[in-house]
Enzyme design. Structure first.
Site, PDB file in Angstrom:
ATOM      1  N   ASN A 383       8.524  -1.014  -5.603  1.00  0.00           N
ATOM      2  CA  ASN A 383       9.692  -1.826  -5.339  1.00  0.00           C
ATOM      3  C   ASN A 383      10.386  -1.399  -4.053  1.00  0.00           C
ATOM      4  O   ASN A 383      10.317  -2.092  -3.041  1.00  0.00           O
ATOM      5  CB  ASN A 383      10.655  -1.737  -6.530  1.00  0.00           C
ATOM      6  CG  ASN A 383      11.839  -2.653  -6.401  1.00  0.00           C
ATOM      7  OD1 ASN A 383      12.035  -3.268  -5.353  1.00  0.00           O
ATOM      8  ND2 ASN A 383      12.623  -2.752  -7.442  1.00  0.00           N
ATOM      9  N   ASP A 384      11.015  -0.229  -4.080  1.00  0.00           N
ATOM     10  CA  ASP A 384      11.800   0.192  -2.929  1.00  0.00           C
ATOM     11  C   ASP A 384      10.957   0.332  -1.659  1.00  0.00           C
ATOM     12  O   ASP A 384      11.438   0.100  -0.561  1.00  0.00           O
ATOM     13  CB  ASP A 384      12.501   1.519  -3.229  1.00  0.00           C
ATOM     14  CG  ASP A 384      13.516   1.363  -4.347  1.00  0.00           C
ATOM     15  OD1 ASP A 384      14.080   0.260  -4.468  1.00  0.00           O
ATOM     16  OD2 ASP A 384      13.725   2.320  -5.099  1.00  0.00           O
ATOM     17  N   VAL A 385       9.676   0.699  -1.831  1.00  0.00           N
ATOM     18  CA  VAL A 385       8.856   0.951  -0.645  1.00  0.00           C
ATOM     19  C   VAL A 385       8.466  -0.328   0.090  1.00  0.00           C
ATOM     20  O   VAL A 385       7.925  -0.261   1.191  1.00  0.00           O
ATOM     21  CB  VAL A 385       7.577   1.751  -0.981  1.00  0.00           C
ATOM     22  CG1 VAL A 385       7.933   3.117  -1.526  1.00  0.00           C
ATOM     23  CG2 VAL A 385       6.700   1.003  -1.949  1.00  0.00           C
ATOM     24  N   ALA A 424      16.077   3.261  -6.443  1.00  0.00           N
ATOM     25  CA  ALA A 424      17.228   3.387  -5.551  1.00  0.00           C
ATOM     26  C   ALA A 424      18.367   2.505  -6.056  1.00  0.00           C
ATOM     27  O   ALA A 424      19.475   2.563  -5.560  1.00  0.00           O
ATOM     28  CB  ALA A 424      16.858   3.011  -4.133  1.00  0.00           C
TER      29      ALA A 424
END
Lengths: 456, 115
Positions: A383-385, A424
């Site tokens: 997700n965050d990456v 995050a």
């Protein structure tokens, strides 16, 4: 003399063990070098103590070795990070135990003079015990967190500062007075400090913590090496310590954060969570059949694995899907972000476990240009990456973090367990993009459904 | 007070300079430490990122070389406490050594198969 040569040989073997990892072909040989070095080190230590106590030592080694081999064979590759954290804690505890024996029986390590233990040795002993305690408790808490047993608490910064300063004072006091009580208190406070240091760190920062504790276990080894005046321990500790430090640096760079902010400012993420998770937005969801259709008509596919792939053990299904696509002449590549997963290199190991070819797997810098020319980005539990907010939104907590530019692909297939935010705690614009199709559900099951749909 | 501080500083530097330790420690030990840090620095940057997980597990295994100190403590009969601590420390580090090398081997053989 003979013993010193053996120690030197062991140190050289350890250097080869790390050097071997520069290429996959020589890595296995490096590991053997490490085992050889360790055997030599044990023999040298036994020879230098001149003891008749062979069985006593051997029993301990055999018992420990049995447990170690059992754990290492039983553990699944998904659980690798927590196993490593657990092992680190053992090194820390051993360091504490050894510095305790040095404190109670200084004659053993030839560090005493008629007027008491040497000043420098006291300092080294204190440092060894402090770093050992922090490693021990810190790794234990990291283990509990990775295992999902313990969720974490936020710790006020002044408390950490208080512990750190009292450790410094006690270290000085112990060095001057050689009081055993001060030594016990020092160890106790170091244990507390280790706990409060790791308790607040969030799940996404775990790769940093795992490599940082790796580094600490090295420094603890060096500390004991100084205490007992053994060069092999000093050298090995320095190798391990700098290795962990470099990995921490690489992980921090992968998140565009400083080590300081990972350890001391983890609450930043939670603040953003409250702002971002207000209200639900419309997204395009799809069925496995749709995804199968899209994949069949693509020319090139880039798979972006994240921790979700590890938890659902989707790597085997992914490999099967990749093979099917390749058979149809579609190019399949894997893109790995430095901080994907819970420890450095976690995704690489999982893909290797499923027999994905080594040269199909690419690091961030190598593959980022290819997204703009690829047809499908297949995002599995990451997700965050891949969150474009890291580039566009200066107010979000991951702003500046290098990301895999999956948004540049023509179509993005997003396999997600739920519509929740990533670690995050920030929403991902990519879910709502017009060229994104979200497939909700377990990553492994969804991938298997896609395979089934493609066969029909 | 000043006197005791002075003697503390004196003995500290005396220890550093005179190479008073039997085989290591002192400024000699610091030299070795700093040079080894540099070796570690260059070695680890040459490790390919794909093998970072085995790197962590193998460094974990070799940091258990601390077993040397544990053997010193365990292989004597004069100090009961130190002996027990030593035994426990050998046990713990042995878990680490065997476990660490085994898991590294397991991981590396996965990387190996594909070639």
């Amino acid at each position: 003399m003979m013993v010193d040569v053996l120690y030197l040989t062991a140190a050289v073997c350890f250097i080869f063990a790390l050097g071997g990892l520069s290429r996959a072909e020589s890595a296995q040989r490096g590991n053997l070098c490490g085992i050889f070095g360790m055997a030599i080190a044990c023999v040298a230590a036994y020879l230098s103590v001149n003891s008749a106590d062979f069985w006593f030592i051997l029993i301990a080694i055999v018992m420990g070795g049995g447990i170690g081999v059992f754990i290492a064979r039983a553990v699944s590759m998904t659980a690798l990070p927590q196993m490593v954290a657990g092992f680190h804690s053992l090194v820390g505890l051993a360091a504490v135990l050894i510095s305790f024996s040095a404190c109670f029986a200084p004659e053993l390590f030839r560090i005493s003079t008629p007027s008491g233990i040497k000043v420098l040795s006291l300092l080294e002993m204190g440092l060894g015990s402090t770093i050992g305690s922090v490693t021990f408790i810190g790794s234990l808490i990291a283990f509990l967190k990775l295992q999902g047993i313990y969720k974490g608490h936020s710790i006020p910064l002044p408390l950490n500062a208080f512990f750190a300063s009292s450790i410094c004072c006690l270290l000085f006091y112990f060095t001057v007075t050689e009081s055993e009580e001060a030594f016990l208190l020092l160890t106790m406070i170091s244990l507390l400090f280790g706990a409060t240091l790791i308790m607040p760190v969030g799940g996404a920062d775990m790769p940093v913590v795992v490599s940082m504790l790796n580094s600490y276990s090295g420094w603890a080894t060096s500390g004991i090496g100084f205490t007992i005046g053994n060069h092999l321990l000093i050298i090995t500790g320095a190798l391990v310590g700098s290795s962990g430090a470099i990995l921490s640096y690489i992980m921090c760079r992968g998140m565009n954060r400083s080590l300081w902010s990972v350890i001391f400012a983890p609450e930043q993420a939670k603040a953003n969570d409250a702002v971002a998770s207000g209200g639900t937005r419309a997204f395009k969801s799809g069925a496995p059949e749709d995804a199968a259709f899209i994949l069949k008509n693509a020319n090139s596919v880039i798979v972006v694995p994240g921790y979700g792939m590890a938890t659902s053990k989707a790597q085997y299904a992914l490999k099967e899907l990749g093979d099917m696509l390749k058979k149809d002449g579609i190019s399949v590549k894997y893109a790995i972000h430095p901080v994907a997963g819970r420890m450095p290199g976690h995704m690489n190991v999982l893909l290797a476990e499923a027999d994905v070819r080594y040269d199909d797997v690419f690091e961030l810098e190598e593959i980022n240009r290819d997204f703009s020319s690829c047809d499908v980005a297949y995002v599995v539990g990451a997700n965050d990456v891949v969150n474009p907010a890291a580039k566009n939104d200066p107010s979000c907590s991951i702003y500046g973090m290098p990301i895999l530019e999956a948004e540049k692909a023509k179509i993005i297939l997003f396999l997600k367990r739920s519509m929740g935010t990533g670690y995050a705690g920030i929403d991902n614009e990519l879910f709502y993009a017009s060229n994104t199709m979200v497939l909700l559900g377990d990553a492994k099951k969804t991938t298997e459904d896609i395979i089934k749909a493609m066969r029909e | 007070m000043e006197c005791s501080f002075r003697s503390f500083v004196d003995s500290f530097f005396w220890n550093l300079g005179a190479g008073e330790h039997a085989s290591g420690g002192g400024i000699y030990g610091v030299t070795v430490f700093v040079l080894a840090c540099f070796i570690g620095y260059y070695l680890v940057w040459s490790v390919t990122p794909a093998l970072h997980a085995p790197l962590i597990s193998v460094t974990n295994a070799i940091s258990s070389v601390i077993i040397v100190g544990a053997i010193f403590a365990a292989a004597q009969c004069f100090y009961g406490q130190a002996r027990i601590f030593g035994f426990a420390a050998i046990l713990l580090t042995a878990i680490n050594i065997f476990g660490g090398f085994t898991i590294t081997h397991r991981m590396l053989s996965m990387f190996h198969r594909k070639k």
